[in-house]
Design a protein around this motif. Structure first.
Motif: not given
Length: 69
Positions: A41-45, A48-58
């Protein structure tokens, strides 16, 4: 160079989070099955979290028209 520094800081933060998980698993004697589930679960998070942060940031940079050098 900024990108390298950002990636390095993200890696350090994720490493500290995983280290705290390993300490918790070791101190409380969690079974191997539960430890594997927690690690998964931690590995998946951590993916996912940096990936979503990159998309949201852009997207925020585009919305607020921020000049990024």
């Amino acid at each position: 160079m900024k990108e390298f520094f950002s990636i390095l800081l993200i890696g350090i933060a994720l490493s500290m989070d995983t280290f705290s998980l390993s300490l918790g698993v070791g101190m409380f004697g969690i079974s191997n099955k539960k430890a594997l589930k927690l690690a998964f679960i931690v590995g998946i998070m951590h993916f996912i979290m940096p990936f979503l942060g990159t998309i949201l940031g852009s997207q925020l940079i585009k919305v607020f028209e921020i000049k990024y050098d």
